[in-house]
Design a protein around this motif. Structure first.
Motif, short mmCIF file in Angstrom:
data_model
loop_
_atom_site.label_atom_id
_atom_site.label_comp_id
_atom_site.label_asym_id
_atom_site.label_seq_id
_atom_site.Cartn_x
_atom_site.Cartn_y
_atom_site.Cartn_z
N ILE C 43 0.83 -1.22 0.00
CA ILE C 43 0.00 0.00 0.00
C ILE C 43 0.87 1.27 0.00
O ILE C 43 0.75 2.09 -0.92
CB ILE C 43 -1.01 -0.04 1.16
N PRO C 44 1.76 1.45 1.03
CA PRO C 44 2.62 2.63 0.92
C PRO C 44 3.47 2.63 -0.35
O PRO C 44 3.72 3.69 -0.95
CB PRO C 44 3.49 2.56 2.18
N GLU C 45 3.88 1.44 -0.80
CA GLU C 45 4.71 1.41 -2.01
C GLU C 45 3.92 1.91 -3.21
O GLU C 45 4.41 2.70 -4.02
CB GLU C 45 5.22 -0.02 -2.24
N GLY C 55 -0.78 14.77 -8.05
CA GLY C 55 -0.81 16.01 -7.27
C GLY C 55 -1.08 15.77 -5.80
O GLY C 55 -1.46 16.68 -5.07
N GLY C 56 -0.87 14.52 -5.37
CA GLY C 56 -1.14 14.20 -3.97
C GLY C 56 0.15 14.22 -3.15
O GLY C 56 1.22 14.56 -3.65
N THR C 57 0.03 13.86 -1.86
CA THR C 57 1.23 13.82 -1.02
C THR C 57 1.35 12.44 -0.39
O THR C 57 0.40 11.92 0.19
CB THR C 57 1.13 14.85 0.13
N PHE C 58 2.54 11.89 -0.51
CA PHE C 58 2.88 10.63 0.17
C PHE C 58 3.99 10.95 1.16
O PHE C 58 4.89 11.74 0.86
CB PHE C 58 3.37 9.58 -0.83
N LEU C 59 3.91 10.41 2.37
CA LEU C 59 4.99 10.61 3.35
C LEU C 59 5.14 9.35 4.17
O LEU C 59 4.16 8.86 4.75
CB LEU C 59 4.64 11.80 4.25
#
Lengths: 259, 74, 359
Positions: C43-45, C55-59
């Motif tokens: 999922i995070p990958e 245009g989103g943010t992943f952290l």
């Protein structure tokens, strides 16, 4: 009381900062939280940030930030303000985001959050109030409690053998690459109050210009839990606290890292 | 409170909001402020602008007050 | 071809964990924060690879404690936001979830359960049931909990979770496990229906032209916290009344009814088909929402069948809630498989016994 604006002295020299809500605060007499709230409000006014500011209140004496600073504020669990602020800033990069935290909040339970927010260079500002105790809960030992200082959980005085040493956060965070500005100030003399305002201005300017993470640590009194009169508490800040926690700017990035 | 001859400024202390922390008293360079005796609604003996003649309007007292109780004019 | 680009009706072979991401993106989620833990790493990958381009943010945060608080901040900004983890990480998120429930902040929290307690193992389990449906953190609150049993449901229930979280202003959880997360099967990326998206007048966006707002869970004045608890209670009662979902599977004329969710229910379907072939009238009630629990359906089912066979991949948690729904406790049987997937053969064996047939 004579009405203001009376002939002779009609030019207001000092009035309440616009962003400081016109209410009585719950802070104890002489507590520097009040002074620091004023400085934050003045700096918000200076850069006309009020309508685009989102504050993050922590758990502790300063949780009532939302009653005193006239901006949107979200309340964070104890120590998590830098993470909550990260969430706000990542979602709304155009907003001005700051946290207002005590030493128990930032330097004990919240060390991981503030270190990693700094290390990620999150473009937000942290106002860190160091009064060497947990104020709201009645004066327990904090990570910044001085050696020998009696608290309700170090009744015989903090002893490094069992309780370790007071932690210097401004220096610690200045060592992180992501930190753009880290300074320690105090508000126990009029001159210190002026310099403290300059530091907060600098920190806010860093955020406005996208330089990254900024933190201003305030040495602050806690007269009630120190068992001192406010004026004596200020002497303690000027004396032993300032020796162990030197004032100054520990990091000031000249220009932002560009990709 | 009459305008004095030598003063170049004037302050107003919010009697009800003052918590008698006394921080403003030594902060005033010309010692214009003292601690009063009448008790406000909070139960504190509020600070009082005792020597208006010496006031220069420097506003240090107002900067110092943790509760923003002091307004200053020139 | 990524399902993102596929036409809405096309079946695509996809991993369960990835289907969650597709559901989230379809529902308009553009913010994801997480932390590595098996068995949910896909999922995070996926989000790291795809959100920025949208245009989103992943952290990736420094811990699940930080993660849930970053979620809190983005939710307070009025944005749809999601995180995922497994049991140990979800445990670290409990404080934040309690604050979000108290502050009435929506978000989607995915638990791809592994074995516990403690480090446990990475095998699938349903041992996080109590943590998920009984509030999990401090204070009397509940999470909406949805339990997918297929890759298709990983997709559709994630979209539903976002709608329910926003509708009721509360965190919603997808309770999956290692099997439904790691397996692949074809699914249809049906389009998201934005009809149910709601405005968020409570969001903190800077007090331009309005009074300042705050979002908090601290209520010290008079009996404010008591009043707030009753307000939350009414919310959860509305959720019970309007949002309960369950699947009835081959219950017509059933004398033995399995009650199971997620992977345990999926496996039970095979056993039920075999039992029917042997002339045993078996069926299943599959809770899709674990909170709100299908109390009425269980109550009525208990009155019409001879046996309720509760099957869980733990040593007995949902069975307690089944007992709550009916006084006919002598009709309740339990098959527990902690930290391992039951086989259809095992289930059929038990059905036979319950039907009075020799093995």
């Amino acid at each position: 009381m004579s009405a203001p604006g009376k002939v002779g002295f009609s030019k207001a020299v000092y009035t309440r900062p616009r962003s400081l809500v016109d209410v009585k605060s719950h802070f104890c007499p002489g507590c520097h939280h009040g002074t620091i709230h004023k400085i934050v409000a003045e700096c918000i006014d200076r850069y006309d940030l009020r309508e685009k500011t989102i504050g993050v209140a922590c758990v502790g004496c300063s949780v009532f930030l939302y009653d005193y600073i006239d901006v949107d504020v979200v309340e964070s669990p104890h120590g998590r303000a830098p993470a909550v602020a990260t969430g706000v800033k990542r979602a709304q990069p155009d907003k001005f985001v700051f946290t207002y935290q005590g030493d128990g909040d930032l330097a004990a339970i919240g060390t991981s959050e503030v270190i990693h927010a700094a290390n990620r260079g999150e473009n937000l500002s942290v106002i860190f109030v160091n009064n060497t105790t947990y104020g709201m809960t009645g004066g327990q030992m904090a990570p910044t409690t001085m050696l020998g200082q009696k608290t309700s959980t170090t009744p015989y005085g903090r002893d490094f053998r069992s309780d370790g040493y007071p932690i210097r956060m401004a220096e610690l965070l200045s060592g992180l690459e992501g930190t753009a500005y880290s300074a320690r100030v105090a508000v126990s003399t009029p001159a210190q109050i002026r310099k403290a305002k300059e530091s907060v201005r600098k920190a806010f300017e860093m955020q406005i210009s996208g330089m990254g993470f900024s933190i201003v640590e305030f040495l602050s009194t806690c007269p009630t839990n120190w068992g001192m009169k406010p004026l004596d508490a200020q002497k303690r800040v000027l004396g032993e606290m300032s020796e162990y926690f030197p004032l100054g700017v520990f990091k000031e990035r000249k220009q932002a890292d560009v990709a | 409170m009459e305008d004095s001859v030598t003063a170049t400024g004037r302050i107003e202390i919010d009697f009800e909001r003052c918590k008698a922390c006394e921080l403003c008293v030594p902060a005033c360079p010309t010692e214009c402020i003292g601690m009063g005796t009448s008790i406000n609604r909070q139960g504190y003996a509020s600070a009082v602008f005792e020597r208006p003649d010496d006031c220069t309007g420097c506003a240090i007292c107002a900067e110092t007050c943790p509760d923003a109780c002091i307004l200053v004019w020139r | 071809m990524s399902a993102l680009a596929a036409s809405p009706s096309k079946r695509i072979l996809t991993k369960g964990n990835e289907a969650i991401c597709l559901g989230a993106v379809a529902a308009g989620c553009r913010h994801y924060y997480g932390y590595p833990i098996t068995p949910q790493n896909d999922i995070p990958e996926y989000m790291a690879a795809h959100l920025p381009a949208l245009g989103g943010t992943f952290l990736q945060a420094e811990s699940e404690v930080a993660t849930i608080n970053i979620i809190l901040g983005t939710s307070a900004s009025g944005k749809r936001v999601m995180t995922s983890s497994s049991g140990p990480g979800i445990s670290l998120m409990q404080e934040g979830l309690s604050y979000m429930a108290g502050s009435e902040l929506p978000a989607v929290i995915v638990n791809i359960s592994r074995s516990g307690p403690g480090l446990g193992g990475i095998a699938p389990s349903q041992g996080d049931y109590f943590q998920a449906v009984k509030g999990g953190g401090h204070g009397g609150y509940r999470l909406i909990v949805l339990a997918p049993h297929s890759v298709q449901e990983m997709y559709t229930l994630t979209m539903l979770a976002f709608d329910l979280a926003d509708k009721y202003r509360t965190p919603a959880m997808i309770l999956g496990d290692a099997v439904v997360g790691q397996m692949k099967e074809p699914f249809v990326a049906s389009p998201y229906d934005p009809a149910s998206t709601v405005e968020k007048p409570w969001a903190l966006t800077g007090c331009v032209g309005r009074e300042r707002r705050n979002l908090k869970s601290l209520h010290l004045k008079d009996n404010a916290i008591e009043v707030h608890n009753w307000k939350l209670h009414e919310k959860y009662e509305r959720i019970r009344k309007d949002e309960t979902r369950a699947e009835s599977y081959m219950l017509d004329g059933a004398t033995i009814a399995i009650v199971a969710f997620g992977t345990a229910a999926r496996v039970s379907k095979t056993a039920i088909q075999w039992a029917r072939k042997e002339g045993i009238a078996a069926g299943m009630l599959r809770p899709i929402t674990l909170f709100p629990f299908p109390e009425r359906e269980v109550f009525e089912l208990a009155r019409t069948v001879d046996v309720l066979l509760v099957i869980e991949m733990n040593t007995g948690q949902m069975v307690e809630d089944v007992r709550q729904c009916t006084s006919l406790h002598d009709r309740i049987a339990f098959l527990g498989k902690p930290c391992v997937m039951p086989t259809p053969e095992e289930i059929l064996e038990r059905i036979r016994l319950l039907a009075g047939r020799k093995g």
